[in-house]
Design a protein around this motif. Structure first.
Motif, PDB file in Angstrom:
ATOM      1  N   PHE A  52       0.854  -1.131  -0.055  1.00 16.07           N
ATOM      2  CA  PHE A  52       0.127   0.001  -0.114  1.00 16.07           C
ATOM      3  C   PHE A  52       0.894   1.230   0.075  1.00 16.07           C
ATOM      4  O   PHE A  52       1.926   1.277   0.810  1.00 16.07           O
ATOM      5  CB  PHE A  52      -0.885  -0.097   1.196  1.00 16.07           C
ATOM      6  N   ALA A  53       0.548   2.262  -0.782  1.00 17.36           N
ATOM      7  CA  ALA A  53       1.222   3.545  -0.784  1.00 17.36           C
ATOM      8  C   ALA A  53       1.399   4.096   0.541  1.00 17.36           C
ATOM      9  O   ALA A  53       0.038   4.263   1.152  1.00 17.36           O
ATOM     10  CB  ALA A  53       0.679   4.268  -1.976  1.00 17.36           C
ATOM     11  N   LEU A  54       2.309   4.798   0.847  1.00 21.77           N
ATOM     12  CA  LEU A  54       2.336   5.411   2.186  1.00 21.77           C
ATOM     13  C   LEU A  54       1.506   6.739   2.077  1.00 21.77           C
ATOM     14  O   LEU A  54       0.749   6.836   3.231  1.00 21.77           O
ATOM     15  CB  LEU A  54       3.941   5.895   2.372  1.00 21.77           C
ATOM     16  N   ALA A  55       1.328   7.462   1.412  1.00 20.39           N
ATOM     17  CA  ALA A  55       0.634   8.680   1.088  1.00 20.39           C
ATOM     18  C   ALA A  55      -0.863   8.541   1.264  1.00 20.39           C
ATOM     19  O   ALA A  55      -1.580   9.528   1.923  1.00 20.39           O
ATOM     20  CB  ALA A  55       1.161   9.595  -0.209  1.00 20.39           C
ATOM     21  N   ASP A  56      -1.350   7.557   0.612  1.00 20.62           N
ATOM     22  CA  ASP A  56      -2.657   7.640   0.593  1.00 20.62           C
ATOM     23  C   ASP A  56      -3.534   6.108   0.778  1.00 20.62           C
ATOM     24  O   ASP A  56      -4.597   5.924   0.882  1.00 20.62           O
ATOM     25  CB  ASP A  56      -3.292   8.252  -0.865  1.00 20.62           C
ATOM     26  N   GLY A  57      -2.662   5.282   1.000  1.00 17.11           N
ATOM     27  CA  GLY A  57      -2.998   4.011   1.432  1.00 17.11           C
ATOM     28  C   GLY A  57      -3.664   2.916   0.130  1.00 17.11           C
ATOM     29  O   GLY A  57      -4.432   1.876   0.528  1.00 17.11           O
ATOM     30  N   ALA A  58      -3.480   3.460  -0.791  1.00 15.65           N
ATOM     31  CA  ALA A  58      -3.956   2.823  -2.119  1.00 15.65           C
ATOM     32  C   ALA A  58      -3.240   1.478  -2.065  1.00 15.65           C
ATOM     33  O   ALA A  58      -1.929   1.543  -2.067  1.00 15.65           O
ATOM     34  CB  ALA A  58      -4.095   3.579  -3.373  1.00 15.65           C
ATOM     35  N   CYS A  59      -3.803   0.290  -2.460  1.00 12.83           N
ATOM     36  CA  CYS A  59      -3.085  -0.974  -2.856  1.00 12.83           C
ATOM     37  C   CYS A  59      -2.465  -0.679  -4.133  1.00 12.83           C
ATOM     38  O   CYS A  59      -3.020  -0.501  -5.179  1.00 12.83           O
ATOM     39  CB  CYS A  59      -3.910  -2.070  -2.687  1.00 12.83           C
ATOM     40  N   VAL A  60      -1.380  -0.900  -4.243  1.00 16.29           N
ATOM     41  CA  VAL A  60      -0.391  -0.638  -5.498  1.00 16.29           C
ATOM     42  C   VAL A  60       0.129  -2.334  -5.975  1.00 16.29           C
ATOM     43  O   VAL A  60       0.557  -2.297  -7.016  1.00 16.29           O
ATOM     44  CB  VAL A  60       0.748   0.063  -5.306  1.00 16.29           C
ATOM     45  N   ARG A  61       0.007  -3.197  -5.066  1.00 20.71           N
ATOM     46  CA  ARG A  61       0.209  -4.405  -5.454  1.00 20.71           C
ATOM     47  C   ARG A  61      -0.364  -5.433  -4.569  1.00 20.71           C
ATOM     48  O   ARG A  61      -0.269  -5.495  -3.509  1.00 20.71           O
ATOM     49  CB  ARG A  61       1.935  -4.559  -5.381  1.00 20.71           C
ATOM     50  N   GLY A  62      -0.643  -6.486  -5.326  1.00 20.71           N
ATOM     51  CA  GLY A  62      -1.587  -7.577  -4.243  1.00 20.71           C
ATOM     52  C   GLY A  62      -2.990  -7.855  -4.769  1.00 20.71           C
ATOM     53  O   GLY A  62      -3.577  -7.268  -5.476  1.00 20.71           O
ATOM     54  N   PRO A  63      -3.722  -8.752  -3.662  1.00 24.08           N
ATOM     55  CA  PRO A  63      -5.048  -9.134  -4.382  1.00 24.08           C
ATOM     56  C   PRO A  63      -6.012  -8.016  -4.188  1.00 24.08           C
ATOM     57  O   PRO A  63      -7.189  -8.394  -4.419  1.00 24.08           O
ATOM     58  CB  PRO A  63      -5.149 -10.222  -3.213  1.00 24.08           C
ATOM     59  N   ARG A  64      -5.804  -6.982  -3.574  1.00 25.05           N
ATOM     60  CA  ARG A  64      -6.721  -5.924  -3.382  1.00 25.05           C
ATOM     61  C   ARG A  64      -6.274  -4.576  -4.328  1.00 25.05           C
ATOM     62  O   ARG A  64      -6.766  -3.461  -3.810  1.00 25.05           O
ATOM     63  CB  ARG A  64      -6.990  -5.565  -1.827  1.00 25.05           C
ATOM     64  N   LYS A  65      -5.518  -4.907  -5.111  1.00 23.70           N
ATOM     65  CA  LYS A  65      -5.087  -3.505  -6.101  1.00 23.70           C
ATOM     66  C   LYS A  65      -6.212  -2.644  -6.391  1.00 23.70           C
ATOM     67  O   LYS A  65      -7.458  -3.441  -6.950  1.00 23.70           O
ATOM     68  CB  LYS A  65      -4.178  -4.077  -7.205  1.00 23.70           C
ATOM     69  N   GLY A  66      -6.218  -1.374  -5.981  1.00 28.14           N
ATOM     70  CA  GLY A  66      -7.357  -0.407  -6.503  1.00 28.14           C
ATOM     71  C   GLY A  66      -8.259  -0.191  -5.140  1.00 28.14           C
ATOM     72  O   GLY A  66      -8.760   0.801  -5.087  1.00 28.14           O
ATOM     73  N   GLN A  67      -8.107  -0.842  -4.051  1.00 28.30           N
ATOM     74  CA  GLN A  67      -8.776  -0.791  -2.912  1.00 28.30           C
ATOM     75  C   GLN A  67      -7.704  -0.104  -2.072  1.00 28.30           C
ATOM     76  O   GLN A  67      -6.522   0.189  -2.248  1.00 28.30           O
ATOM     77  CB  GLN A  67      -9.144  -1.826  -2.129  1.00 28.30           C
ATOM     78  N   SER A  68      -7.993   0.638  -0.906  1.00 30.21           N
ATOM     79  CA  SER A  68      -7.137   1.288   0.061  1.00 30.21           C
ATOM     80  C   SER A  68      -7.464   1.042   1.646  1.00 30.21           C
ATOM     81  O   SER A  68      -8.600   0.553   2.006  1.00 30.21           O
ATOM     82  CB  SER A  68      -7.682   2.832  -0.265  1.00 30.21           C
ATOM     83  N   LEU A  69      -6.370   1.263   2.275  1.00 23.70           N
ATOM     84  CA  LEU A  69      -6.560   1.232   3.784  1.00 23.70           C
ATOM     85  C   LEU A  69      -7.360   2.190   4.116  1.00 23.70           C
ATOM     86  O   LEU A  69      -7.851   3.262   3.471  1.00 23.70           O
ATOM     87  CB  LEU A  69      -5.155   1.398   4.320  1.00 23.70           C
TER      88      LEU A  69
END
Ligand code: FES
Length: 91
Positions: A52-69
């Motif tokens: 997940f990207a640090l700045a916005d929590g977006a999933c950038v790799r893995g089974p939930r790509k496109g979802q966010s924390l």
């Protein structure tokens, strides 16, 4: 209401998130206070390796790509961090 979370700090930037992976709903970390990938560039789910990207929590790799924390909102007052539970969970 209880919120388990963590905060990544980069200089003056504080990025707080709930400690729940959007994939399986598990906590992101297996080890206390360890949330980042090896180089500190992403937040890592140790369950199944999502990044997940640090700045916005977006999933950038893995089974939930496109979802966010889920974000937590905090106030920093005189060096003490307070979780704003009225805004918790909102992004
Ligand atoms: S539980 Fe986090 S990626 Fe599957």
């Amino acid at each position: 209401m209880s919120h388990r979370g963590f905060v990544v700090r980069r200089g003056d930037l504080l990025v707080p998130y709930r400690n729940i992976c959007p994939h399986a709903g598990w906590p992101l970390n297996w080890h206390p206070d360890r949330f980042l990938g090896e180089r500190g560039e992403v937040i890592l789910c140790t369950g199944q390796g999502a990044e997940f990207a640090l700045a916005d929590g977006a999933c950038v790799r893995g089974p939930r790509k496109g979802q966010s924390l889920s974000a937590l909102w905090v106030d920093l007052i005189d060096g003490v961090m307070f979780v704003d539970t009225g805004r918790a969970g909102a992004v």
